[in-house]
Design a protein around this motif. Sequence first.
Motif, PDB file in Angstrom:
ATOM      1  N   ASP A 108      45.297  26.051  36.281  1.00 26.61           N
ATOM      2  CA  ASP A 108      45.763  25.207  37.569  1.00 26.61           C
ATOM      3  C   ASP A 108      45.751  26.330  38.696  1.00 26.61           C
ATOM      4  O   ASP A 108      45.320  27.434  38.620  1.00 26.61           O
ATOM      5  N   TYR A 109      46.255  25.950  39.874  1.00 29.60           N
ATOM      6  CA  TYR A 109      46.187  26.748  41.050  1.00 29.60           C
ATOM      7  C   TYR A 109      47.066  28.095  40.814  1.00 29.60           C
ATOM      8  O   TYR A 109      46.447  28.940  41.262  1.00 29.60           O
ATOM      9  N   ASP A 110      48.125  28.044  40.442  1.00 28.84           N
ATOM     10  CA  ASP A 110      48.933  29.172  40.088  1.00 28.84           C
ATOM     11  C   ASP A 110      48.083  30.074  39.109  1.00 28.84           C
ATOM     12  O   ASP A 110      48.548  31.290  39.273  1.00 28.84           O
ATOM     13  N   ASP A 111      47.764  29.693  37.950  1.00 31.85           N
ATOM     14  CA  ASP A 111      46.867  30.339  37.334  1.00 31.85           C
ATOM     15  C   ASP A 111      45.690  31.131  37.941  1.00 31.85           C
ATOM     16  O   ASP A 111      45.531  32.467  37.572  1.00 31.85           O
ATOM     17  N   PHE A 112      45.051  30.630  38.766  1.00 33.02           N
ATOM     18  CA  PHE A 112      43.876  31.000  39.620  1.00 33.02           C
ATOM     19  C   PHE A 112      44.272  32.083  40.467  1.00 33.02           C
ATOM     20  O   PHE A 112      43.720  32.868  40.431  1.00 33.02           O
ATOM     21  N   ILE A 113      45.604  32.010  41.093  1.00 29.02           N
ATOM     22  CA  ILE A 113      46.130  32.885  41.899  1.00 29.02           C
ATOM     23  C   ILE A 113      46.657  34.130  41.118  1.00 29.02           C
ATOM     24  O   ILE A 113      46.121  35.474  41.614  1.00 29.02           O
ATOM     25  N   ASP A 114      47.162  33.851  39.949  1.00 26.76           N
ATOM     26  CA  ASP A 114      47.569  34.964  39.352  1.00 26.76           C
ATOM     27  C   ASP A 114      46.379  35.873  38.638  1.00 26.76           C
ATOM     28  O   ASP A 114      46.530  37.244  38.652  1.00 26.76           O
ATOM     29  N   PHE A 115      45.171  35.376  38.269  1.00 32.02           N
ATOM     30  CA  PHE A 115      43.976  35.598  37.872  1.00 32.02           C
ATOM     31  C   PHE A 115      43.455  36.543  38.967  1.00 32.02           C
ATOM     32  O   PHE A 115      42.983  37.651  38.458  1.00 32.02           O
ATOM     33  N   THR A 116      43.330  36.115  40.120  1.00 25.26           N
ATOM     34  CA  THR A 116      42.624  36.834  41.309  1.00 25.26           C
ATOM     35  C   THR A 116      43.519  37.720  41.917  1.00 25.26           C
ATOM     36  O   THR A 116      42.968  38.168  42.873  1.00 25.26           O
ATOM     37  N   LYS A 117      44.708  37.669  41.475  1.00 27.01           N
ATOM     38  CA  LYS A 117      45.805  38.529  42.452  1.00 27.01           C
ATOM     39  C   LYS A 117      45.752  38.075  43.688  1.00 27.01           C
ATOM     40  O   LYS A 117      46.345  38.570  44.699  1.00 27.01           O
ATOM     41  N   GLY A 118      45.382  36.634  43.946  1.00 26.85           N
ATOM     42  CA  GLY A 118      45.865  36.092  45.223  1.00 26.85           C
ATOM     43  C   GLY A 118      44.720  36.689  46.480  1.00 26.85           C
ATOM     44  O   GLY A 118      45.366  36.281  47.600  1.00 26.85           O
ATOM     45  N   SER A 119      43.717  37.142  45.665  1.00 24.65           N
ATOM     46  CA  SER A 119      42.792  37.784  47.103  1.00 24.65           C
ATOM     47  C   SER A 119      41.384  37.628  46.683  1.00 24.65           C
ATOM     48  O   SER A 119      41.148  37.700  45.645  1.00 24.65           O
ATOM     49  N   PHE A 120      40.735  37.507  47.991  1.00 24.70           N
ATOM     50  CA  PHE A 120      39.280  37.432  47.522  1.00 24.70           C
ATOM     51  C   PHE A 120      38.464  38.638  47.269  1.00 24.70           C
ATOM     52  O   PHE A 120      37.639  38.545  46.496  1.00 24.70           O
ATOM     53  N   LYS A 121      39.248  39.748  47.495  1.00 30.70           N
ATOM     54  CA  LYS A 121      38.699  41.089  47.100  1.00 30.70           C
ATOM     55  C   LYS A 121      38.685  40.993  45.693  1.00 30.70           C
ATOM     56  O   LYS A 121      37.565  41.560  44.943  1.00 30.70           O
ATOM     57  N   TYR A 122      39.506  40.496  44.792  1.00 31.27           N
ATOM     58  CA  TYR A 122      39.513  40.641  43.239  1.00 31.27           C
ATOM     59  C   TYR A 122      38.950  39.366  42.729  1.00 31.27           C
ATOM     60  O   TYR A 122      38.972  39.199  41.535  1.00 31.27           O
ATOM     61  N   PHE A 123      38.604  38.368  43.786  1.00 32.12           N
ATOM     62  CA  PHE A 123      37.948  37.182  43.101  1.00 32.12           C
ATOM     63  C   PHE A 123      36.308  37.736  42.934  1.00 32.12           C
ATOM     64  O   PHE A 123      35.801  37.195  41.905  1.00 32.12           O
ATOM     65  N   VAL A 124      36.017  38.466  43.734  1.00 36.12           N
ATOM     66  CA  VAL A 124      34.349  39.275  43.596  1.00 36.12           C
ATOM     67  C   VAL A 124      34.494  40.246  42.452  1.00 36.12           C
ATOM     68  O   VAL A 124      35.323  41.048  42.209  1.00 36.12           O
ATOM     69  N   HIS A 125      33.389  40.298  41.620  1.00 41.51           N
ATOM     70  CA  HIS A 125      33.241  41.072  40.670  1.00 41.51           C
ATOM     71  C   HIS A 125      33.382  42.748  41.203  1.00 41.51           C
ATOM     72  O   HIS A 125      32.893  42.748  42.292  1.00 41.51           O
ATOM     73  N   PRO A 126      33.998  43.402  40.474  1.00 37.79           N
ATOM     74  CA  PRO A 126      34.372  44.884  41.003  1.00 37.79           C
ATOM     75  C   PRO A 126      33.001  45.508  41.282  1.00 37.79           C
ATOM     76  O   PRO A 126      32.832  46.331  42.526  1.00 37.79           O
ATOM     77  N   ASP A 127      32.055  45.373  40.672  1.00 37.04           N
ATOM     78  CA  ASP A 127      30.878  46.046  40.957  1.00 37.04           C
ATOM     79  C   ASP A 127      30.218  45.721  41.985  1.00 37.04           C
ATOM     80  O   ASP A 127      29.220  46.255  42.850  1.00 37.04           O
ATOM     81  N   ASP A 128      30.356  44.450  42.734  1.00 33.32           N
ATOM     82  CA  ASP A 128      29.777  43.639  43.878  1.00 33.32           C
ATOM     83  C   ASP A 128      30.564  43.870  45.288  1.00 33.32           C
ATOM     84  O   ASP A 128      30.217  43.346  46.247  1.00 33.32           O
ATOM     85  N   ARG A 129      31.849  44.464  45.135  1.00 25.44           N
ATOM     86  CA  ARG A 129      32.906  44.080  45.938  1.00 25.44           C
ATOM     87  C   ARG A 129      32.102  44.939  47.541  1.00 25.44           C
ATOM     88  O   ARG A 129      32.456  44.255  48.388  1.00 25.44           O
ATOM     89  N   LYS A 130      31.710  46.280  47.288  1.00 24.77           N
ATOM     90  CA  LYS A 130      31.625  46.888  48.260  1.00 24.77           C
ATOM     91  C   LYS A 130      30.442  46.257  49.051  1.00 24.77           C
ATOM     92  O   LYS A 130      30.234  46.227  50.225  1.00 24.77           O
ATOM     93  N   GLN A 131      29.189  45.856  48.260  1.00 16.47           N
ATOM     94  CA  GLN A 131      28.034  45.251  48.683  1.00 16.47           C
ATOM     95  C   GLN A 131      28.486  43.939  49.680  1.00 16.47           C
ATOM     96  O   GLN A 131      27.662  43.815  50.514  1.00 16.47           O
ATOM     97  N   VAL A 132      29.274  43.251  49.204  1.00 15.57           N
ATOM     98  CA  VAL A 132      29.684  41.781  49.746  1.00 15.57           C
ATOM     99  C   VAL A 132      30.368  42.304  50.797  1.00 15.57           C
ATOM    100  O   VAL A 132      30.187  41.789  52.071  1.00 15.57           O
ATOM    101  N   ALA A 133      31.282  43.260  51.095  1.00 16.14           N
ATOM    102  CA  ALA A 133      31.987  43.615  52.214  1.00 16.14           C
ATOM    103  C   ALA A 133      30.873  44.040  53.304  1.00 16.14           C
ATOM    104  O   ALA A 133      31.247  43.696  54.424  1.00 16.14           O
TER     105      ALA A 133
END
Length: 583
Positions: free
Chosen positions: A492-517
């Motif tokens: 559900d949404y709460d599980d989604f927020i918990d998994f992504t730490k509530g941030s778009f930064k942690y939604f993106v794969h770690p290896d792609d974060r800098k490139q996306v930004a």
Amino acid sequence: MGLNRQHQIWTAIMGIFLLSLSIMIGFKVGESNIQAKRTRAREVGNAFAQQINRDLYNGLERVQSLEKMVYDNNGKVKNFKDSAKLLKRSYIDSIELLPHGTIKYAYPHPYGQVGVQLEDSQELGEILHSVVNSRKLTSFGPVVTRSGDRLLIIVDPVFLKNTHLWGYVIVTLKVPMVYESSLRSLERVDYDYQFYAERSMTNQHLDLIESSLPTGQDLKNPVSRTFVIGNRKWKLTLAPKKGWRSSKGLPSFILAASISSVIMIWLVNYLKTKERDEKLKELAYRDPLTGLYNRRGFIEELDKQLPQASCLTEVFLDLDDFKLINDLYGHSAGDLALQHLAAYLKKSFPPNSIIGRTGGDEFSVAIVNQDPAESQLMIEKAIGQKQCFEANETEVAFTISAGFAEYPNQGRGIQDLMAKADEALYAAKMAGKNQAFRYQPFMADLSREQLGFNVKQLAQGLPGEFLIYKADGDQKIIFANEHLIQLLGCRDYDDFIDFTKGSFKYFVHPDDRKQVADQIQKQIAEQKENRGSYDVHVIYRVKTKDGQIKRLVDLGRMIDNSNYGKVFFVFLEDQEKLAADRK
């Protein structure tokens, strides 16, 4: 339930007034009762003075009878003893004849009391001299004999027909026997008395001769009756034995105070009932949160004033995106928003306006007896000002929409007028909010169906994944639709927020974060023309909760939002699925 401050003051004033009135009634009744007692005492004094006067006059009549006997016999005294016996009474001590001033006849004492007691008295000589000069009967005394008796002496000069002085007739009366019956009667009717008499014709000083009081005491504030007998002034004073105390003053005060107490009890109960009724009416007709009229109270007050109004503008207002305030800041913030708006409306419209909260976030204002054009300017001014208040140390801003209709031009009855103002309000909402619309006939045909969708329903209806997050700072996720939640394998949404730490930064794969930004910043910078929004297109990987790697196509637009600042609205598509669909 206690009384309010105003009613407490009124009851205190009324209590003081009634107490003062009770005291005054008791005093007046007591004073009237005392005056009645004094009047009664005067009547009693007059009656007993007349009775004492008769008692003394009986003695004078006997003196005058003897004087007539001597006069008629031209100075010859015949049958003195027989005549004296006939005239003698128990209160008469002696009867004496003094031809040429010498006691010659006396009964029953052979030498007479006056001769024994006063023949050498200088006072007797003065009195006899005065009697001769005045040729009138007089009295003096009481005098005290050697035996301790008190005698009142009556002296009458006898002039013969040739006007020569023959001598004197003297009768002595026993004091107080002569008037004792009258004085005792006074005591029997509960009066104390003091009886005064002039000393003699030659001495007009009033001496106390009888008193019911102990020696040395005087009557307090007595009534008096003065009379003259035997050429002497006599004075009778009297007062009630119990004094001039009123027997009716205190009972009258108690009665008046009792009635006043009943009145005060009734008054307090009446005011309590009135306050309770007013409180119930307040609950029935007032909104407890804002203190304004509720819908029922607003309509009732409008119903009272509408028939008397020459013109009236009915306004419907509500907070734009009120649900969003509740969702973002909590319901306590929503309550503050409503209270803030209530206070703002009271300041924005004339004092005689009727203002009420007629729905959840809906308010109604009736502007009474104001020119429609002036009313419209007031409404537009009120709507044009952005509202801000503080909730949980955060400044919250909101806007207002309004619709209004005019009486009597656009509506005759309350329901008709309110319905048209309501239609104008929804027209303002549908036109983009934060506006004020005057009712127009076409507004009745506007469809409100689009207002029936909220953000969540719209997002769930989109054929793909949808995400909203803040562009600044920690890139906080504000919203994700169900398709995106399922894509990442979350419950559900709460599980989604918990998994992504509530941030778009942690939604993106770690290896792609800098490139996306970097790509997002570059694309924004390339859009030199500032249109208030920026479109970006990036592709990046995400890792699902069960460990799968998915490549997503991100189509986003950054805009300024009044509540969140800069925000990205993003549509996402699974690149692998998108490629398969194209084949």
